[in-house]
Write a protein that holds these residues in place. Structure first.
Motif: not given
Length: 342
Positions: A37, A39, A43, A62, A324
């Motif tokens: 995944s 970021v 997001d 995401n 994040h």
């Protein structure tokens, strides 16, 4: 399956790891076993409430990621179980379909086959940054609608913020397409990243530096297109370096400076100001961009990592909150989350 969720807006502390049922794909959808995944700024801005408050139901963050298709819904063509893929806009209007989880279900129009030899980290890193860059490079009135060798021959592209993810993508795609590429950066270290991405020239701003004069010294006739990340802060500079009928493609206003324009100066130039946001692009343009990006990957012209000017910062799924925070704090490069072994 393991998922990262939040049901309220706020800091990265609202994110938590939980177990959710594995979803089933409906008509026109595929299920992806997520391997990586990624970021993006969008997001954390969405998570924090900057794009509307959370609904109170569980949301998975995401938009971008990569993995392997393990189930397909009715009516799906062109994709099959076992295909390695990358996905973008996974959570757009689908709050539980973000890629920060072990499986996600998304519409086929948001899914692209990952070329042979391309790693899952690269697949997760393209998505929003690369498609944004593709859109910015193809909005000129008399410019190309597709990118590839020769598409931007004879054109000069100025990439503001050349060390960012979109800036990096714009440099790589513009260079691959034949443009002369100038990047602006805030430090020598970021300048080295822009050069690694393929920028022909780098201009460092800050202090008493006159960016417009430096750009004009490189290209006295000016630039054809600006890929702009800080529209307010750079408005005067862009007007000073733009050729007649040039374009400023604006995808962000970092720094939140007021966006004040000298109207007559832009009228004299017959300039075009084009705003860029992927969420409202038609699916055919997403598909065109994805196809061109894949062609660049196959050609070896689109890469990630230190030698491509885009350092990777890798986190485990249970450290999504830290990932994040890294993006929110301005990490240089690309933040990714390894969800599973490939």
């Amino acid at each position: 399956m393991k998922s990262i969720v939040h049901d309220e807006s706020g800091s990265a502390d609202v994110l938590r790891l939980t177990e959710r049922p594995v979803p089933e794909p409906g008509p026109g959808e595929v299920r992806i076993r997520v391997v990586v995944s990624a970021v993006n700024p969008t997001d954390w801005k969405s998570r924090s409430g900057g794009m509307g408050a959370a609904s109170g139901t569980e949301m998975v963050p995401n938009q971008d990621g990569s993995g392997v298709i393990d189930a397909v819904g009715d009516g799906v063509g062109g994709l099959a179980v076992g295909d390695r893929v990358w996905v973008t806009l996974a959570a757009y209007q689908r709050p539980d379909s973000g890629t920060a989880q072990e499986y996600t279900v998304v519409p086929v129009e948001r899914v692209f086959v990952l070329p042979d030899g391309a790693g899952f980290a690269l697949g997760a890193a393209v998505g929003i940054p690369a498609i944004t860059a593709h859109r910015a490079l193809t909005v000129a009135e008399d410019g190309p609608t597709r990118l590839g060798p020769g598409a931007l021959d004879g054109r000069v592209v100025l990439v503001a913020g050349g060390a960012g993810a979109v800036g990096n993508a714009a440099i790589q795609l513009a260079r691959w397409s034949g443009a002369t590429v100038i990047a602006t950066v805030s430090s020598d270290a970021k300048g080295a990243l822009a050069t690694s991405a393929g920028a022909h020239h780098v201009v460092t701003y800050g202090g008493s530096a006159n960016v417009a004069a430096a750009v004009r010294a490189i290209v006295p006739d000016g630039v054809d297109l600006v890929v702009e990340v800080a529209a307010g802060a750079n408005a005067a500079t862009n007007a000073a370096v733009l050729k007649p009928r040039g374009v400023v493609a604006i995808y962000a206003n970092n720094g939140d400076h007021p966006f004040d324009l000298d109207v007559r100066q832009h009228m004299v130039l017959n300039a075009r100001l084009q705003f860029v946001l992927l969420y409202t692009l038609p699916s055919r343009q997403l598909r065109t961009a994805g196809d061109d990006i894949n062609a660049a990957i196959v050609a070896g012209a689109y890469r990630v990592g230190d030698d491509a000017g885009l350092p990777l910062h890798d986190f485990a799924l249970d450290r999504t909150a830290d990932a994040h925070r890294a993006v929110e704090d301005g990490a240089t490069g690309k933040v990714i989350i390894t969800v599973a072994d490939d």
